[in-house]
Motif scaffolding. Sequence first.
Motif, PDB file in Angstrom:
ATOM      1  N   GLU A 166       0.900  -1.294   0.031  1.00 58.63           N
ATOM      2  CA  GLU A 166       0.228   0.103  -0.068  1.00 58.63           C
ATOM      3  C   GLU A 166       1.020   1.274   0.051  1.00 58.63           C
ATOM      4  O   GLU A 166       1.885   1.188   0.718  1.00 58.63           O
ATOM      5  CB  GLU A 166      -0.846   0.049   1.428  1.00 58.63           C
ATOM      6  CG  GLU A 166      -1.738  -1.160   1.237  1.00 58.63           C
ATOM      7  CD  GLU A 166      -2.985  -1.179   0.310  1.00 58.63           C
ATOM      8  OE1 GLU A 166      -3.289  -0.003  -0.170  1.00 58.63           O
ATOM      9  OE2 GLU A 166      -3.424  -2.119  -0.247  1.00 58.63           O
ATOM     10  N   PRO A 167       0.738   2.327  -0.529  1.00 55.45           N
ATOM     11  CA  PRO A 167       0.923   3.738  -0.732  1.00 55.45           C
ATOM     12  C   PRO A 167       1.832   4.126   0.495  1.00 55.45           C
ATOM     13  O   PRO A 167       2.903   4.496   0.891  1.00 55.45           O
ATOM     14  CB  PRO A 167       0.183   4.707  -1.255  1.00 55.45           C
ATOM     15  CG  PRO A 167      -0.823   3.666  -2.225  1.00 55.45           C
ATOM     16  CD  PRO A 167      -0.918   2.651  -1.591  1.00 55.45           C
ATOM     17  N   LEU A 192       3.849  10.978  -4.675  1.00 52.51           N
ATOM     18  CA  LEU A 192       3.748  10.712  -6.159  1.00 52.51           C
ATOM     19  C   LEU A 192       4.866   9.414  -6.466  1.00 52.51           C
ATOM     20  O   LEU A 192       4.473   8.752  -7.241  1.00 52.51           O
ATOM     21  CB  LEU A 192       4.436  11.903  -6.800  1.00 52.51           C
ATOM     22  CG  LEU A 192       3.853  13.187  -6.932  1.00 52.51           C
ATOM     23  CD1 LEU A 192       4.834  14.261  -7.531  1.00 52.51           C
ATOM     24  CD2 LEU A 192       2.854  12.856  -8.167  1.00 52.51           C
ATOM     25  N   ILE A 193       5.863   9.301  -5.536  1.00 55.75           N
ATOM     26  CA  ILE A 193       6.793   7.987  -5.837  1.00 55.75           C
ATOM     27  C   ILE A 193       5.997   6.882  -5.761  1.00 55.75           C
ATOM     28  O   ILE A 193       5.888   5.758  -6.251  1.00 55.75           O
ATOM     29  CB  ILE A 193       7.889   8.225  -5.165  1.00 55.75           C
ATOM     30  CG1 ILE A 193       9.008   9.385  -5.670  1.00 55.75           C
ATOM     31  CG2 ILE A 193       8.552   6.877  -5.150  1.00 55.75           C
ATOM     32  CD1 ILE A 193      10.209   9.461  -4.688  1.00 55.75           C
ATOM     33  N   ALA A 194       5.323   6.900  -4.319  1.00 54.76           N
ATOM     34  CA  ALA A 194       4.659   5.620  -3.979  1.00 54.76           C
ATOM     35  C   ALA A 194       3.265   5.461  -4.994  1.00 54.76           C
ATOM     36  O   ALA A 194       3.186   4.073  -5.210  1.00 54.76           O
ATOM     37  CB  ALA A 194       4.018   6.024  -2.310  1.00 54.76           C
ATOM     38  N   GLU A 198       3.430   1.584  -7.642  1.00 56.18           N
ATOM     39  CA  GLU A 198       2.188   0.646  -8.207  1.00 56.18           C
ATOM     40  C   GLU A 198       2.102  -0.670  -7.349  1.00 56.18           C
ATOM     41  O   GLU A 198       2.235  -1.819  -7.963  1.00 56.18           O
ATOM     42  CB  GLU A 198       1.837   0.499  -9.667  1.00 56.18           C
ATOM     43  CG  GLU A 198       1.460   1.508 -10.353  1.00 56.18           C
ATOM     44  CD  GLU A 198       1.305   1.181 -12.037  1.00 56.18           C
ATOM     45  OE1 GLU A 198       1.782   0.087 -12.274  1.00 56.18           O
ATOM     46  OE2 GLU A 198       0.760   1.851 -12.665  1.00 56.18           O
ATOM     47  N   GLY A 199       2.737  -0.389  -6.175  1.00 61.29           N
ATOM     48  CA  GLY A 199       2.706  -1.523  -4.986  1.00 61.29           C
ATOM     49  C   GLY A 199       3.898  -2.385  -5.159  1.00 61.29           C
ATOM     50  O   GLY A 199       4.207  -3.223  -4.427  1.00 61.29           O
ATOM     51  N   SER A 200       4.906  -1.883  -5.880  1.00 58.19           N
ATOM     52  CA  SER A 200       6.155  -2.664  -5.776  1.00 58.19           C
ATOM     53  C   SER A 200       7.095  -1.723  -5.067  1.00 58.19           C
ATOM     54  O   SER A 200       7.694  -0.606  -5.411  1.00 58.19           O
ATOM     55  CB  SER A 200       6.795  -2.437  -7.370  1.00 58.19           C
ATOM     56  OG  SER A 200       8.264  -2.974  -7.438  1.00 58.19           O
ATOM     57  N   MET A 201       7.650  -2.079  -4.127  1.00 56.54           N
ATOM     58  CA  MET A 201       8.791  -1.631  -3.127  1.00 56.54           C
ATOM     59  C   MET A 201       9.952  -1.276  -3.752  1.00 56.54           C
ATOM     60  O   MET A 201      10.606  -0.093  -3.644  1.00 56.54           O
ATOM     61  CB  MET A 201       8.785  -2.577  -1.826  1.00 56.54           C
ATOM     62  CG  MET A 201       9.525  -1.857  -0.837  1.00 56.54           C
ATOM     63  SD  MET A 201       8.553  -0.403   0.081  1.00 56.54           S
ATOM     64  CE  MET A 201       7.941  -1.160   1.158  1.00 56.54           C
TER      65      MET A 201
END
Length: 216
Positions: A166-167, A192-194, A198-201
């Motif tokens: 999650e963001p 914006l980055i979070a 799209e869910g990829s750390m």
Amino acid sequence: LFGQEAMVRTLRNAFASGRIAHAFMLTGVRGVGKTTTARLLARALNYDTDTVHEPNLDLSEEGRHCRAIIEGRHMDVLELDAASRTGVNDMRELLDGVRYAPVEARYKVYIIDEVHMLSTGAFNAFLKTLEEPPPHAMFISATTEIRKVPVTILSRCQRFDLRRVEPDVIIKNLEMIAEKEGARVEAEGMLLIARAAEGSMRDAQSMLDQAIVQAE
């Protein structure tokens, strides 16, 4: 381990009751943390300190085997990247010593990344070992394409679907990194980055890294 509370809860219960599976299958989108989770799991299974002598999920204090596992040089934790080594000989080579007891850790842990890339022969060799695993061996497989893994393999693994992160969880992780790097990032920039990740750390961390470099 960020954003995977359900998995942590299941593992905590399994560790507490002593009912630990011999094979785990980690699946999820790229960058969600499958390989990192596999290495954390290898540490947890072989956790050993002056006071704790059993598998443990609380890794706040570095155990005897932790540093070597983190740095990829522990002789009882073996990794195979199935994307580049797909053949039956590669799998046989990996599993060759499975019958021998671990040298210094509690378990011999085999981490197989991108397991869906294995050839049919390699899957058959793997299945043979999964059917009768020695008590000292643990297998952790990771894949982005669970549909390509044979049902015979899946049925012998405890499966964990790692969710997209999650963001707000990504932002917490990025804030921690920014603080350690001595970088000041505005809250809007973090958001914006979070969102873009799209869910990829992993994607989020790469973007933060680029942003810090460009800002300098």
